[in-house]
Scaffold this motif. Structure first.
Motif, PDB file in Angstrom:
ATOM      1  N   UNK A 225      -2.332  -0.905   3.609  1.00  0.00           N
ATOM      2  CA  UNK A 225      -2.618  -1.432   2.276  1.00  0.00           C
ATOM      3  C   UNK A 225      -1.424  -2.220   1.756  1.00  0.00           C
ATOM      4  N   UNK A 226      -1.678  -3.213   0.921  1.00  0.00           N
ATOM      5  CA  UNK A 226      -0.571  -3.984   0.342  1.00  0.00           C
ATOM      6  C   UNK A 226       0.316  -3.072  -0.517  1.00  0.00           C
ATOM      7  N   UNK A 227       1.633  -3.071  -0.216  1.00  0.00           N
ATOM      8  CA  UNK A 227       2.572  -2.213  -0.940  1.00  0.00           C
ATOM      9  C   UNK A 227       3.879  -2.963  -1.187  1.00  0.00           C
ATOM     10  N   UNK A 228       4.646  -2.434  -2.098  1.00  0.00           N
ATOM     11  CA  UNK A 228       6.032  -2.844  -2.280  1.00  0.00           C
ATOM     12  C   UNK A 228       6.922  -1.820  -1.584  1.00  0.00           C
ATOM     13  N   UNK A 229       8.146  -2.238  -1.254  1.00  0.00           N
ATOM     14  CA  UNK A 229       9.088  -1.310  -0.616  1.00  0.00           C
ATOM     15  C   UNK A 229       9.387  -0.139  -1.554  1.00  0.00           C
ATOM     16  N   UNK A 230       9.873   0.994  -0.981  1.00  0.00           N
ATOM     17  CA  UNK A 230      10.337   1.182   0.405  1.00  0.00           C
ATOM     18  C   UNK A 230       9.180   1.406   1.372  1.00  0.00           C
ATOM     19  N   UNK A 231       9.397   0.964   2.620  1.00  0.00           N
ATOM     20  CA  UNK A 231       8.362   1.085   3.646  1.00  0.00           C
ATOM     21  C   UNK A 231       8.871   1.896   4.829  1.00  0.00           C
TER      22      UNK A 231
END
Length: 242
Positions: free
Chosen positions: A93-99
């Protein structure tokens, strides 16, 4: 003629040793736990469970994640036919960091072979590349919004077997070889695959069992072989005496 019969009989007896009916093999349990991650908690949650999650969702969506679902057990296993141990899922799914960048999956598989229980422990290492969704071209070299990149640039999941790739067990005079083959994606054994955005992407963990009898002559066979050799010796002495 006596010599030929004795030798042929001993040889036939030796060849018959180790011939056995097929064992009844059941996969009785499988567990898969994520035992290490980079980064660690709280950036990645769910360590030591079958599901981990990470990232800040975009526009109120979902976090990304990995999950391992064990196959339903008990399950009958046939020698020389691959069998499923479980399913790996990447929730992309589209996410922002941290990854996530790294994860370790420990899989414990227990088999019952003719009433004898044996356990195989396997450790897999996953490298995760959370690619920029809007890149042009995408990290895999393909065009954005096309093919595997249809919903934005695909991420890459790379996995390798660290330890426990195979094991062997001696049961009832037969060696059983258990090979945890690895993850299959689109029907083929793979060490990496590109996963679609906004999708659940899966790969199947498979194993294979083969066997080989231990070629050790039984006492009766040794006796027959001894008689054959004795007969040859007697005939030799008789010829010499004549």
């Amino acid at each position: 003629m006596i010599k030929q019969l004795l030798v042929a009989g001993a040889t036939a007896a030796m060849l018959s040793v180790g011939t056995a009916s097929a064992a009844v093999i059941n996969l009785t349990s499988v567990t898969g736990l994520w035992t290490a991650t980079v980064p660690t908690a709280p950036d990645v949650t769910g360590q030591n469970t079958n599901e981990i999650r990470w990232g800040t969702p975009v526009s109120g969506g979902n976090k990304s994640g990995y999950r391992f679902d064990s196959v339903a057990t008990p399950a009958l296993v046939t020698e020389e036919v691959s069998f499923n141990l479980g399913t790996f899922t990447h929730f992309n799914y589209p996410i922002y960091e941290p990854s996530l960048t790294f994860a370790q999956l420990t899989v414990q598989s227990t088999l019952d072979i003719d009433g004898v229980e044996e356990t195989v422990m396997s450790v897999f290492e996953f490298q995760h590349w959370e690619t920029p969704n809007e890149a042009k071209p995408c990290a895999n070299g393909g065009a954005n919004y096309s093919g595997v990149n249809i919903n934005g640039c695909a991420d890459r999941v790379t996995f390798s077997l660290n330890v426990g790739a195979s094991d062997s067990f001696l049961i009832g005079g037969v060696n059983y070889y258990v090979d945890i083959a690895g993850f299959f994606y689109d029907g083929a054994l793979a060490d990496e695959f590109w996963t679609k955005e906004k999708k659940t992407n899966t790969a199947t963990l498979k194993g294979l069992i083969t066997s080989r009898p231990v070629s050790v002559p039984e006492p009766s066979t040794l006796a027959l072989l001894g008689l054959g050799l004795l007969g040859l010796g007697v005939r030799r002495k008789m010829r010499q005496a004549a």
